[in-house]
Design a protein around this motif. Sequence first.
Motif, PDB file in Angstrom:
ATOM      1  N   GLU A 134      -5.373   6.981   4.600  1.00 45.32           N
ATOM      2  CA  GLU A 134      -6.830   7.009   4.440  1.00 45.32           C
ATOM      3  C   GLU A 134      -7.503   5.896   5.248  1.00 45.32           C
ATOM      4  N   TYR A 193       0.855  -1.188   0.000  1.00 43.71           N
ATOM      5  CA  TYR A 193       0.000   0.000   0.000  1.00 43.71           C
ATOM      6  C   TYR A 193       0.890   1.237   0.000  1.00 43.71           C
ATOM      7  N   GLN A 244      -0.269   7.178   1.211  1.00 47.05           N
ATOM      8  CA  GLN A 244      -1.579   7.827   1.106  1.00 47.05           C
ATOM      9  C   GLN A 244      -2.709   6.840   1.386  1.00 47.05           C
ATOM     10  N   GLU A 245      -2.618   5.647   0.838  1.00 48.71           N
ATOM     11  CA  GLU A 245      -3.655   4.632   1.050  1.00 48.71           C
ATOM     12  C   GLU A 245      -3.740   4.241   2.529  1.00 48.71           C
TER      13      GLU A 245
END
Length: 105
Positions: free
Chosen positions: A44, A37, A40-41
């Motif tokens: 989130e 990942y 940013q992922e």
Amino acid sequence: METLAKKEHLNRLFDLYAPLLTDRQAEYFRYYHHQDYSLQEISEIFNVSRNAIFDQLKKVETHLLNYEAKLHLLTDNERRQKAIDALEKGAYQEALTILKEGEDL
């Protein structure tokens, strides 16, 4: 960007020392290094800043390297595996030498 060798080394350290990390640190590491990942992922998913993820991953890396510097679990494991390989080839003296090298740690 990380080199493949560095990433592999960190993963091997993580396999040994993950129980010494916080649950959140271990989760971040797994998402980033095992599941690939992006920062940013992950940010989130956990509803935190990208920078917070980056900082925690750097802390995890530091912790893993410090644990190995003090405990030598990975180094000892690799040395024992070399000795086993030498024994399987019938090189008993070589295996003994390999094992004695670790006594200095």
